[in-house]
Design a protein around this motif. Structure first.
Motif: not given
Length: 463
Positions: A220, A267, A212, A224
């Motif tokens: 991303r 994350e 990122p 997901s």
């Protein structure tokens, strides 16, 4: 005709693998229930249980769900022991009838397991482009979350895009064989738990797509997909770097890869998330000086990442066959999958008896050999002894302030030691490289204990 009984609206799908924690997994389900208008009853209750798919034995007895307005229900099944394969069964009890074997029918979810999820990330050799026939059949207990969003029995090709819902990692061409079914089979056999694989790789993708801090589009997408599988994984299987073999990108690869790993771990709320990596195999395109050095810098960054970043590990691939100029063949993928599996056994599952490390350069120092100038290389992680397949092969190169110094030959001079014979004495700061070019020698020194080759290295200062 309207369905009756207990209906599952949300929860794991057929073939899903649930990430275990401390040997147990939790499964959340919710749905609705229905009956025909002519059926008469006063009360309804949804029940859920878990049974063994193979033998029907009851793993978790019937549990009552929380009944909610609008004929809805929900339940979380706690502490399901790792293993499987399991079947989830639901039913609808009317008016408290204790004979649940005759309750109104309910939906079922087949072939689910509680085990470990591994994410596949990187570019084409992670997506799997091995061409040609192979024997690597599907196996119960090794499952794949396909690009259509549905779990399935894992079978090649992993990254095919039939009905894909993830355009970010859709391949331009049909992929082929990959290393990761072999990886899953080894873990399933040795650890004894189901293995789930989440394919997020994309052929040709650069490192910036996975961070990122830069473009981040595949970062991303990966996050997901992980969230769709429950949000927790056992580790990441990373095979990438060819697209960063340019002078600018290769020079910053180590720093940028370290940043990407930190983002992945933050994350996923796992500061020690294992990342198993592969040092780049060869590329047979016509070489240039810039390309050779760029490939050397990326391979060196991959070697250094395993030395500098906790819980990052690397396996070699330079001895593995190709099916075209840059993609590993099925035979090569089988070797890489087994090596990554052994790395997981040794470093993630604590199997101390498994030697999963390749010989890694530890030091380089000047030394005379037969009265002539030379360099002595010492290697760590040698389980047996170094073995020369082709001692006259040009594996090593040396350069000083005056340019390249010819290496007149090399020989193994100790269990974990190689000595180079130089054509002249070095002047000033001197660097040594090993198997760094795009397409280096095919005859690298091997460890007799594992038959893994030395890890390639680039720019090692000579003391």
């Amino acid at each position: 005709m309207k369905q009756i009984g207990a209906i599952i609206r949300q929860g794991p799908r057929h073939w899903a693998i649930i990430q275990q924690e401390n040997g147990f997994g939790n499964i959340a389900l919710s749905g609705t229930w229905a009956m025909r208008e002519e059926d008469e009853f006063n009360a309804a209750q949804v029940y859920v249980r878990v049974v063994g798919e193979e033998d029907g034995r009851e793993v978790l007895a019937w549990q009552p769900a929380a009944m909610q307005p609008g004929r809805a229900w929900s339940i979380t099944l706690h502490a399901i022991a790792q293993g499987g394969l399991y079947r989830l069964e639901t039913c609808l009890q009317l008016d408290g009838n204790p004979a649940l074997e005759w309750a109104v029918r309910g939906d079922m979810v087949h072939h689910i397991g509680v085990g470990d999820l591994w994410v596949i990330a990187g570019q084409s050799n992670a997506a799997g482009y091995g061409k040609g026939p192979f024997r690597d059949a599907p196996e119960l207990g090794i499952h794949l979350l396909r690009n259509n969003g549905e779990w399935d029995l894992a079978s090649h090709p992993f990254n095919e895009s039939t009905a894909s819902i993830h355009y970010e990692n859709r391949e331009w061409a049909n992929p082929g064989h990959s290393p990761f079914l072999a990886f899953g089979k080894l873990l399933r056999k040795e650890v004894g738990v189901p293995v789930g694989l989440l394919q997020t790789a994309l052929g040709g993708s650069p490192l910036k797509a996975w961070s990122p801090d830069e473009d981040g589009v595949l970062y991303r997408n990966m996050m997901s997909i992980i969230q769709s599988a429950g949000g927790k994984v056992r580790g990441i299987l990373w095979y990438q770097g060819c697209s960063d073999c340019t002078p600018a990108d290769s020079s910053s690869y180590l720093e940028r890869f370290g940043s990407a790993v930190r983002h992945w771990r933050r994350e996923l709320n796992d500061a020690s998330l294992p990342v198993l990596t592969v040092q780049l195999n060869r590329c047979t395109d016509a070489p240039t000086e810039d390309a050779d050095r760029s490939w050397g810098r990326v391979r060196e960054a991959q070697r250094q990442a395993a030395l500098a970043i906790p819980d990052v590990h690397v396996v070699p691939a330079l001895d593995c066959p190709l099916s075209d100029g840059i993609h590993n063949s099925p035979a090569g993928n089988m070797i890489i999958g087994e090596r990554m599996g052994k790395a997981a056994l040794a470093h993630v599952y604590g199997r101390a008896a498994v030697h999963a490390e390749a010989p890694c350069l530890a030091s380089a120092a000047f030394a005379e050999t037969e009265g002539l100038p030379g360099i002595r290389l010492r290697f760590a992680n040698v389980s047996g002894y170094l073995l020369a397949i082709g001692p006259v092969s040009p594996v090593f190169s040396v350069e000083d302030r005056d340019g390249e110094i010819a290496v007149d030959g090399w020989q193994i001079t100790g269990r974990s030691e190689i000595t180079l014979k130089l054509a002249r004495a070095a002047e000033g700061d001197t660097l040594v490289h090993g198997a760094y070019r795009m397409n280096p020698s095919s005859f690298l020194p091997l460890d007799s204990g594992t038959y893994m080759p030395i890890l390639a290295f680039y720019g090692q200062p000579v003391a």
